[in-house]
Design a protein around this motif. Structure first.
Motif, PDB file in Angstrom:
ATOM      1  N   UNK A  25       0.907  -1.217  -0.118  1.00 23.49           N
ATOM      2  CA  UNK A  25       0.073  -0.216  -0.077  1.00 23.49           C
ATOM      3  C   UNK A  25       0.825   1.139   0.101  1.00 23.49           C
ATOM      4  N   UNK A  26       0.254   2.326  -0.645  1.00 22.07           N
ATOM      5  CA  UNK A  26       0.872   3.704  -0.151  1.00 22.07           C
ATOM      6  C   UNK A  26       0.132   4.291   0.946  1.00 22.07           C
ATOM      7  N   UNK A  27       0.798   4.935   1.927  1.00 22.97           N
ATOM      8  CA  UNK A  27       0.401   5.231   2.928  1.00 22.97           C
ATOM      9  C   UNK A  27       0.405   6.757   3.305  1.00 22.97           C
ATOM     10  N   UNK A  28      -0.673   7.163   3.696  1.00 25.27           N
ATOM     11  CA  UNK A  28      -0.711   8.751   3.999  1.00 25.27           C
ATOM     12  C   UNK A  28      -1.399   8.649   5.395  1.00 25.27           C
ATOM     13  N   UNK A  29      -0.569   9.493   6.140  1.00 28.38           N
ATOM     14  CA  UNK A  29      -1.268   9.647   7.787  1.00 28.38           C
ATOM     15  C   UNK A  29      -1.425  11.003   8.007  1.00 28.38           C
ATOM     16  N   UNK A  30      -2.488  11.311   8.848  1.00 29.42           N
ATOM     17  CA  UNK A  30      -2.825  12.528   9.326  1.00 29.42           C
ATOM     18  C   UNK A  30      -2.919  12.445  10.902  1.00 29.42           C
ATOM     19  N   UNK A  31      -1.957  13.021  11.647  1.00 31.70           N
ATOM     20  CA  UNK A  31      -1.859  12.822  13.120  1.00 31.70           C
ATOM     21  C   UNK A  31      -2.431  14.157  13.853  1.00 31.70           C
ATOM     22  N   UNK A  32      -3.419  14.831  13.141  1.00 37.20           N
ATOM     23  CA  UNK A  32      -3.882  15.827  13.747  1.00 37.20           C
ATOM     24  C   UNK A  32      -4.783  15.670  14.871  1.00 37.20           C
ATOM     25  N   UNK A  33      -5.733  14.581  14.858  1.00 38.65           N
ATOM     26  CA  UNK A  33      -6.715  14.335  15.910  1.00 38.65           C
ATOM     27  C   UNK A  33      -6.023  13.252  16.594  1.00 38.65           C
ATOM     28  N   UNK A  34      -6.747  12.878  17.979  1.00 40.75           N
ATOM     29  CA  UNK A  34      -6.380  11.833  18.787  1.00 40.75           C
ATOM     30  C   UNK A  34      -5.630  12.212  19.922  1.00 40.75           C
ATOM     31  N   UNK A  35      -5.428  11.120  20.737  1.00 33.47           N
ATOM     32  CA  UNK A  35      -4.679  11.298  22.015  1.00 33.47           C
ATOM     33  C   UNK A  35      -3.321  11.574  21.722  1.00 33.47           C
ATOM     34  N   UNK A  36      -2.448  12.342  22.494  1.00 37.62           N
ATOM     35  CA  UNK A  36      -1.266  12.564  22.321  1.00 37.62           C
ATOM     36  C   UNK A  36      -0.213  11.379  21.891  1.00 37.62           C
ATOM     37  N   UNK A  37      -0.300  10.193  22.589  1.00 32.84           N
ATOM     38  CA  UNK A  37       0.763   9.261  22.071  1.00 32.84           C
ATOM     39  C   UNK A  37       0.484   8.691  20.775  1.00 32.84           C
ATOM     40  N   UNK A  38      -0.920   8.975  20.102  1.00 33.97           N
ATOM     41  CA  UNK A  38      -1.068   8.081  19.089  1.00 33.97           C
ATOM     42  C   UNK A  38      -0.257   8.483  18.142  1.00 33.97           C
ATOM     43  N   UNK A  39       0.389   9.710  17.700  1.00 35.36           N
ATOM     44  CA  UNK A  39       1.508   9.879  16.638  1.00 35.36           C
ATOM     45  C   UNK A  39       2.595   8.823  16.827  1.00 35.36           C
ATOM     46  N   UNK A  70       2.927  12.195   6.005  1.00 32.66           N
ATOM     47  CA  UNK A  70       2.804  12.381   7.376  1.00 32.66           C
ATOM     48  C   UNK A  70       2.313  13.948   7.671  1.00 32.66           C
ATOM     49  N   UNK A  71       1.229  14.227   8.059  1.00 29.82           N
ATOM     50  CA  UNK A  71       0.782  15.495   7.988  1.00 29.82           C
ATOM     51  C   UNK A  71       0.103  15.633   9.511  1.00 29.82           C
ATOM     52  N   UNK A  72       0.082  16.928   9.860  1.00 30.23           N
ATOM     53  CA  UNK A  72      -0.865  17.360  10.877  1.00 30.23           C
ATOM     54  C   UNK A  72      -1.493  18.966  10.545  1.00 30.23           C
ATOM     55  N   UNK A  73      -2.569  19.265  10.865  1.00 29.03           N
ATOM     56  CA  UNK A  73      -3.145  20.423  10.795  1.00 29.03           C
ATOM     57  C   UNK A  73      -3.281  21.293  12.151  1.00 29.03           C
ATOM     58  N   UNK A  74      -3.060  22.465  11.859  1.00 28.71           N
ATOM     59  CA  UNK A  74      -3.541  23.564  12.933  1.00 28.71           C
ATOM     60  C   UNK A  74      -4.311  24.624  12.586  1.00 28.71           C
ATOM     61  N   UNK A  90       6.506  14.378   7.424  1.00 24.70           N
ATOM     62  CA  UNK A  90       7.041  13.088   6.794  1.00 24.70           C
ATOM     63  C   UNK A  90       8.564  12.991   7.019  1.00 24.70           C
ATOM     64  N   UNK A  91       9.459  14.025   6.940  1.00 20.48           N
ATOM     65  CA  UNK A  91      11.037  14.026   7.158  1.00 20.48           C
ATOM     66  C   UNK A  91      11.010  13.273   8.601  1.00 20.48           C
ATOM     67  N   UNK A  92      10.225  13.663   9.632  1.00 18.49           N
ATOM     68  CA  UNK A  92      10.541  13.112  10.830  1.00 18.49           C
ATOM     69  C   UNK A  92      10.328  11.677  11.066  1.00 18.49           C
ATOM     70  N   UNK A  93       9.366  11.205  10.150  1.00 19.28           N
ATOM     71  CA  UNK A  93       9.301   9.711  10.217  1.00 19.28           C
ATOM     72  C   UNK A  93      10.684   9.061   9.734  1.00 19.28           C
ATOM     73  N   UNK A  94      11.311   9.545   8.461  1.00 16.87           N
ATOM     74  CA  UNK A  94      12.335   9.257   7.954  1.00 16.87           C
ATOM     75  C   UNK A  94      13.492   9.301   8.722  1.00 16.87           C
ATOM     76  N   UNK A  95      13.592  10.447   9.450  1.00 19.11           N
ATOM     77  CA  UNK A  95      14.722  10.889  10.338  1.00 19.11           C
ATOM     78  C   UNK A  95      14.729   9.663  11.376  1.00 19.11           C
ATOM     79  N   UNK A  96      13.738   9.371  11.900  1.00 15.18           N
ATOM     80  CA  UNK A  96      13.543   8.507  13.065  1.00 15.18           C
ATOM     81  C   UNK A  96      14.203   7.135  12.262  1.00 15.18           C
TER      82      UNK A  96
END
Length: 153
Positions: free
Chosen positions: A67-81, A102-106, A123-129
């Protein structure tokens, strides 16, 4: 897939946030025309080891190989990202998936008014990890040197 946490005191907010997210994504998608399906994964709003593991397994079980994955980490509990980063890493490593974004909105809220919407691409933080997790070095000096050399590129 959309993960929402539920408990007696958060169910109403979760439903409101789920509806807002789905409506916003559907609005954006009306211009794109992608095939979107929603799988809502319910879990208790408790930040415990068992809940983190449950969320991880629930999400992984919804991801198809290749799959091609696109993630939005805007909503949810703090540990979810952090859980989601583990899911993405697993999917990339074992399910041959491609993490696209990997994105989040503000937005700023003043009463009922919303202003200054921004979308941050992390997304760069994901690849940095991934980079730091896969590095091999004989000691801290070598590790720091390898990191410096990577960033010098």
């Amino acid at each position: 897939m959309w993960l929402k946490s539920a408990s007696s005191n958060t169910t109403e907010n979760n439903q409101k946030n789920s509806d807002l997210f789905i409506n916003e994504l559907n609005s954006i998608n009306s211009k794109i025309g992608a095939k979107i399906t929603y799988d809502i994964l319910d879990s208790e709003f408790k930040e415990t080891k068992n809940n983190h593991e449950l969320r991880l397994k629930q999400m992984i079980n919804k991801i198809e190989d290749n799959s091609q994955l696109f993630a939005d980490i805007t909503y949810g509990p703090k540990p979810l990202p952090m859980v989601l980063m583990c899911v993405l890493s697993f999917a990339e490593k074992f399910l041959n998936c491609d993490v696209k974004s990997v994105v989040y909105g503000k937005v700023n809220f003043t009463g009922e008014n919303i202003s200054n919407p921004e979308l941050y691409d992390v997304t760069s933080l994901y690849y940095l990890n991934n980079l730091t997790s896969s590095m091999v070095a004989k000691d801290s000096k070598d590790a720091r040197k390898a990191l410096d050399e990577f960033f010098a590129l």
